[in-house]
Every structure is written in C-alpha cells, then in structure tokens.
Design an enzyme around this catalytic site. Structure first.
Site, short mmCIF file in Angstrom:
data_model
loop_
_atom_site.label_atom_id
_atom_site.label_comp_id
_atom_site.label_asym_id
_atom_site.label_seq_id
_atom_site.Cartn_x
_atom_site.Cartn_y
_atom_site.Cartn_z
N MET A 1 11.15 -36.50 -27.52
CA MET A 1 12.04 -35.62 -28.14
C MET A 1 13.16 -36.71 -28.77
O MET A 1 14.20 -36.49 -28.01
CB MET A 1 12.54 -34.47 -27.17
CG MET A 1 11.54 -33.43 -26.94
SD MET A 1 11.89 -32.17 -25.84
CE MET A 1 10.61 -30.98 -25.92
N GLY A 34 22.16 -36.40 -18.94
CA GLY A 34 22.98 -36.39 -17.69
C GLY A 34 23.77 -37.70 -17.60
O GLY A 34 24.95 -37.80 -17.34
N LEU A 35 23.34 -38.82 -18.07
CA LEU A 35 24.01 -40.15 -17.98
C LEU A 35 24.84 -40.19 -19.07
O LEU A 35 26.24 -40.96 -19.05
CB LEU A 35 23.16 -41.44 -17.84
CG LEU A 35 22.25 -41.31 -16.65
CD1 LEU A 35 21.21 -42.54 -16.83
CD2 LEU A 35 22.91 -41.53 -15.29
N GLU A 48 17.03 -21.74 -41.83
CA GLU A 48 17.76 -22.14 -40.74
C GLU A 48 18.57 -20.97 -40.23
O GLU A 48 18.95 -20.17 -41.00
CB GLU A 48 18.86 -23.47 -41.10
CG GLU A 48 19.84 -23.56 -40.20
CD GLU A 48 19.24 -24.22 -38.87
OE1 GLU A 48 18.27 -25.12 -38.88
OE2 GLU A 48 19.54 -23.66 -38.02
N HIS A 61 25.08 -67.72 -34.89
CA HIS A 61 25.69 -68.28 -33.66
C HIS A 61 27.30 -68.02 -34.02
O HIS A 61 27.75 -68.44 -34.95
CB HIS A 61 25.61 -69.70 -33.35
CG HIS A 61 26.40 -69.94 -32.12
ND1 HIS A 61 26.18 -69.61 -30.75
CD2 HIS A 61 27.48 -71.11 -31.91
CE1 HIS A 61 27.06 -70.03 -29.96
NE2 HIS A 61 27.87 -70.99 -30.63
N GLY A 88 16.01 -31.88 -18.76
CA GLY A 88 15.00 -31.72 -19.63
C GLY A 88 15.22 -30.57 -20.85
O GLY A 88 15.81 -29.59 -20.55
P1 NAI Z 1 15.21 -36.03 -19.31
O1 NAI Z 1 13.47 -35.75 -19.28
O2 NAI Z 1 15.66 -37.44 -19.84
O3 NAI Z 1 15.75 -36.19 -17.78
C1 NAI Z 1 15.74 -34.98 -17.13
C2 NAI Z 1 15.71 -35.55 -15.42
O4 NAI Z 1 15.80 -34.30 -14.49
C3 NAI Z 1 14.36 -36.22 -14.98
O5 NAI Z 1 14.81 -37.45 -14.61
C4 NAI Z 1 13.94 -35.36 -13.80
O6 NAI Z 1 13.32 -36.22 -13.05
C5 NAI Z 1 15.19 -34.69 -13.23
N1 NAI Z 1 14.93 -33.56 -12.83
C6 NAI Z 1 14.11 -32.56 -13.11
N2 NAI Z 1 14.08 -31.47 -12.13
C7 NAI Z 1 15.24 -31.88 -11.32
C8 NAI Z 1 15.63 -31.31 -10.07
N3 NAI Z 1 14.97 -30.06 -9.55
N4 NAI Z 1 16.54 -31.96 -9.23
C9 NAI Z 1 16.94 -33.23 -9.67
N5 NAI Z 1 16.52 -33.53 -10.69
C10 NAI Z 1 15.67 -33.10 -11.52
O7 NAI Z 1 15.90 -34.83 -19.87
P2 NAI Z 1 17.30 -34.80 -20.67
O8 NAI Z 1 18.21 -35.76 -19.90
O9 NAI Z 1 17.82 -33.34 -20.28
O10 NAI Z 1 17.21 -34.79 -22.10
C11 NAI Z 1 16.42 -34.04 -22.86
C12 NAI Z 1 15.60 -34.68 -23.93
O11 NAI Z 1 16.78 -34.96 -24.87
C13 NAI Z 1 15.01 -35.98 -23.69
O12 NAI Z 1 13.70 -36.01 -24.08
C14 NAI Z 1 15.89 -37.03 -24.15
O13 NAI Z 1 14.89 -38.13 -24.72
C15 NAI Z 1 16.53 -36.28 -25.17
N6 NAI Z 1 17.80 -36.87 -25.46
C16 NAI Z 1 17.75 -38.06 -26.09
C17 NAI Z 1 19.15 -38.93 -26.14
C18 NAI Z 1 18.93 -40.14 -26.90
O14 NAI Z 1 18.03 -40.64 -27.26
N7 NAI Z 1 19.96 -41.10 -26.82
C19 NAI Z 1 20.27 -38.05 -25.70
C20 NAI Z 1 20.10 -36.73 -25.41
C21 NAI Z 1 18.89 -36.25 -25.11
#
Ligand code: NAI
Length: 468
Positions: free
Chosen positions: A321, A187-188, A32, A447, A274
């Site tokens: 991922m 993002g959300l 690591e 319930h 992403g």
């Molecule tokens: P994401 O792939 O979920 O979302 C990235 C978003 O950026 C997409 O909707 C895409 O359309 C948008 N985008 C790309 N280029 C753009 C541009 N030039 N202008 C505007 N929008 C653009 O990636 P995110 O949220 O960064 O997450 C990365 C990874 O981490 C994902 O695979 C996700 O599943 C994983 N993750 C999972 C979590 C969970 O399971 N709760 C929490 C955090 C991450």
C-alpha cells in the site's frame, strides 16, 4: 455524459492515471468524495505527515544537534499552532496543484460518492443527494484504503484520545505519553513526530521486531537508534483492548508467547495496525466485481476485474500500500487503455520510512533470499566510515547491497541513514536496468557524498571497500 475513462478516487493512483490518460488523448472524468483531490496521501497521509516530520525534526535539531557544530541557540520554543499551519499550507498547495493539473489536462471532475452500476455505467451521488449518471468505455476503481483497526479488538477511534493516523496529525497539544499500537511505518513516523516535540512514546508491537517485513538487520539497528532517541518498545506484545479512561486511555496487552496481561496509561493512543482496501458502497457486489479473500478487488495482470471494462489500481488491489506503486499502476493502466503497452516492475518498488534517520529499501531482503534458497553475497558499509556523514554528524546506520552469488546482479539494497529515502533511488535505477554490484561499485561517485557509502557497500560484495 460519456467518457473514455472514469476514475473513482483521486489519490496518487487515480489522479496520476487521469493525467496520463488525458495526456494520451482520452476523455477523462474523476469522481472524488472529498472536497479536495489527492486522496489519503495528499490530504491526511504522506504529505501532512512529512510536513510535521520535517518541522518536528527542525525543532528537535535546534534543541539537540546544533551545539556540537558550534551553533549556540537558546532553547527552542514550540509553536504547535504555527507548525500545524505549515502542515495545512503544505496540504493545500499540493491538493490545489492536482486541481490545476486536472484543469490543464481538461479532466472533468465530480465531487460525490461514485458507484459502479455495471460495465460502462457509473453514478455520482453528491452531498445534496443529487444523483448523476455517467457513461464510460472504461471505469477505474482507485478508492484506496482505510484504517483497519486492531484485528479482533473492538476499538472506538474518536480521533482525540484514541486516534488513527488522521487524528495523530491534528492533536492540539503535545501529549505527555502517547502509546502507539503497531510498530509499522505509520506508528514509527507519527511516534517520531510527537516524540521529538516532547511526548513520551511507547510502541506496542505484536511481532518480535519493528518494521516486520523489512531487512532484519536494518530493523534491529533502527530500533536501537530509536531507543536512544527515547522511544520505548514492548515487542512480542499483543494488544487486547484500548479503552478511554478519564482524560486518557488504557491499553491492555499480553505477551504473544504467553504470560501475564499488562496495562499502560496514555494521554493519546495511536492505532497503527494496518490499513484495509476501501470497497464499501461502490456497488461492486451488485456489479458482480469479485473481491479476493482479503477484501481486495481481484484483477488480472492488466488491472482488469472479472467485469470487462472495470479496472482497479492502488491500495484497493494486491501489493504494497504505497502511493508510488499506485501511481505507477495508474500510468501503466492509462497506457494500456490508450492501446499502448504498460508495465510495472514489482521487483523494484522502493519503500521508505521517513523517520530520522530514514530507512529505505528496494528489492529482496536477506530473509527473503534465504527463504527462497537464493545464493547471494552481501556487502555492507557503515556511514561512520563516510567522510560526508562525519561532517554532518550523520554516522548512524549503514548501506547493505545484496547481489546474486553467481551473476552479481543486484537483488536488494537496504539503507539506514540520513537521506536514505533519496539515496535508495540510485539502487532502484540500477536494478531497473538489471545492473550488477560491480556496475555500482565501479561507477564514479562524487566525493564527499553520502552516496559513496552505496558504492562502497557494492564494492564490499565482490572485493573490498576502500575506506574500511
Ligand atoms: P503496518 O502493516 O506497516 O504495521 C502494522 C503493525 O501493527 C504490524 O507490525 C503488526 O504486527 C502490528 N499489529 C497488528 N495487530 C497488533 C496487535 N493486536 N497488537 C500489537 N501490534 C499489532 O501498518 P501501518 O503502519 O498502519 O501502515 C499502513 C499502511 O500504510 C502500510 O501498508 C504502509 O506501508 C503504508 N504507509 C506507508 C508509509 C511510507 O511509505 N512511508 C507511511 C505510512 C503508511
């Protein structure tokens, strides 16, 4: 030093694989590069973000949700330093937990940069430059992923003003305006944290929907709820530039369908567009390990690369991922390396967005079923008709069950609502056993619980829900 298995990377894929392999009697070592175990998820991802999501939700709830319940509290005061300390303590207890499990299972660990030297040979370079060579029958690449950045746009992430998810967990004060590039999971989630603590949040997303790939109906209603919470959305907007300017930053974007470019000012910009597989400096090219067209390590169905004895799991290979997908691959691979059968059911991998309310799904979306030409039935039940949800003021959202039109087998379940991330697992277990919506609808549910909405949505696929 010689081992049965050496694993490079101690994230959820690597550490779970190590523990399982040790439990099955193999001699295991983990390499690591961070000072602590647990990878992105435990150190700078899932775990710290959940600590902040929980704490910020409590803060927001204290200020907004209590009065209607007859609990009168004075305006809550934010102590961000203490909230961050809670996050750090959560991380520490989790990473210490992994170290404890390594000791308990007699797993050796090496802190440093691991490199594959070929089948059966690995080196570790410590911070002091000292190189140790290790031998092993099996080598597992579990190095995870890294921030991908914005495709085609040069952005300098300083983790102060222009931040990735890592910097978004470390802000020293609540920004007035945070612009989030990418309306995906990170993002959300992180937008929700800072929004609840008082920031104005604007999400700029390339697609016409947030959470692309999730069930469209869920994403639409979810966006409405987030909008009511104050989050602003610029959809169908392609970010073309992010630059620091004075004490803040400017984000430029243009409509995907064409039109005038715009800019917005922000105190902080979160780049959440992403992640990419992490394969740099691992010696993969020299060792002859083949990557796919997207830079992921190519493996067969037994997680073996083209080099015998070299395996890969988790974010660094194909598939979602997600920490739990990596964990399951780690277990399956350990079983296979120990001469047993290992298996991951990729049709039943839940996905959860830990916002408020949560979004959770397992299996196929309606869009996927339509595209595949599958004949299906959809049953829906809103939480507004669920007694427990009313008692908890958690009426937002619904459950949707999708079942095969002929066999009634459940193909997908999508939940938007409080606790969705827990509720989804009854659907996951049902689907793992190939259950039908009638199985689900005829299972007695306690319930009053939110889970009854899952049962009612199942009833709606083949008959009628009772409470609608
Ligand atoms: P994401 O792939 O979920 O979302 C990235 C978003 O950026 C997409 O909707 C895409 O359309 C948008 N985008 C790309 N280029 C753009 C541009 N030039 N202008 C505007 N929008 C653009 O990636 P995110 O949220 O960064 O997450 C990365 C990874 O981490 C994902 O695979 C996700 O599943 C994983 N993750 C999972 C979590 C969970 O399971 N709760 C929490 C955090 C991450």
């Amino acid at each position: 030093m010689s081992y049965d298995v050496i694993i490079i990377g101690s994230g959820p894929g690597g550490y779970v694989c190590a523990i399982k392999a040790a439990q099955l009697g193999l001699k295991v070592a983990v390499i690591e590069r961070r000072a602590t175990f647990g990878g992105t998820c435990l150190n700078i991802g899932c775990i710290p973000s959940k600590a902040l999501l929980h704490a910020s939700e409590m803060f927001h709830h204290a200020g907004h949700g209590m009065d209607a319940l007859g609990v009168e509290v004075s305006k809550p005061k934010l102590n961000l330093e203490k909230m961050m300390a809670h996050k750090d303590a959560t991380v520490k207890s989790n990473v210490d937990g992994v170290a404890f499990l390594f000791k308990k299972n007699k797993i050796d660990s090496f802190i440093g940069h691991g490199k594959v030297l070929g089948a059966g040979k690995v080196s570790v370079t410590g911070d002091d430059g000292k190189v140790t060579e290790l031998e092993s029958k099996n080598v597992v690449i579990a190095t995870g992923s890294d921030v991908a950045g914005i495709p085609g746009v040069k952005v300098t992430i300083d983790e102060k003003i222009i931040v990735s998810s890592t910097g978004a967990l470390l802000l020293e004060k609540v920004p007035e305006h945070i612009v989030v590039v990418g309306g995906g999971v990170i993002g959300l989630e992180m937008g929700s944290v800072w929004g609840r603590l008082g920031a104005k949040v604007t999400v700029v997303e390339y697609l016409d929907t947030i959470l692309g790939g999730m069930d469209g109906e869920v994403a639409k209603q979810f966006q409405r709820i987030l909008g009511k919470q104050g989050m602003e959305f610029k959809l169908g907007a392609k970010v073309t530039g992010v630059k620091t300017s004075g004490k803040g930053a400017k984000v430029s974007f243009e409509p995907v369908k064409g039109g005038d470019a715009q800019t917005i000012d922000a105190d902080v910009v979160l780049i959440a567009t992403g992640r990419k597989p992490f394969t740099e400096g691992l010696g993969l090219e020299e060792a002859g390990v083949v990557l796919d067209e997207r830079g992921r390590v190519r493996t067969d169905s037994h997680y073996q690369t083209n080099v015998p004895g070299v395996y890969a799991i988790g974010d660094v290979i194909v598939g979602p991922m997600l920490a739990h997908k990596a964990e399951d691959e780690g277990v399956a691979l350990a079983e296979m390396m120990a001469g047993q059968a290992g298996h991951v059911n990729y049709n039943v991998i839940p996905g959860v967005v830990y916002t408020s309310p949560e979004v959770a799904s397992v299996g196929k979306t309606e869009e996927e079923l339509k595209a595949a030409g599958v004949k299906y039935k959809a049953g829906k039940f809103p939480f507004s008709a669920n007694g427990r949800a009313r008692a908890m003021q958690a009426q937002d959202g619904f459950v949707k069950v999708l079942a095969d039109a002929e066999t009634d087998r459940v193909l997908g379940v999508h939940i938007l609502g409080v606790g969705a991330g827990e509720l989804i697992h009854e659907a996951a277990v049902l689907m793992e056993f190939g259950g039908s919506s009638e199985d689900l609808g005829r299972t007695c549910h306690a319930h009053p619980t939110m889970s009854e909405a899952v049962k009612e949505a199942a009833l709606a696929t083949f008959g009628k829900p009772i409470h609608l």
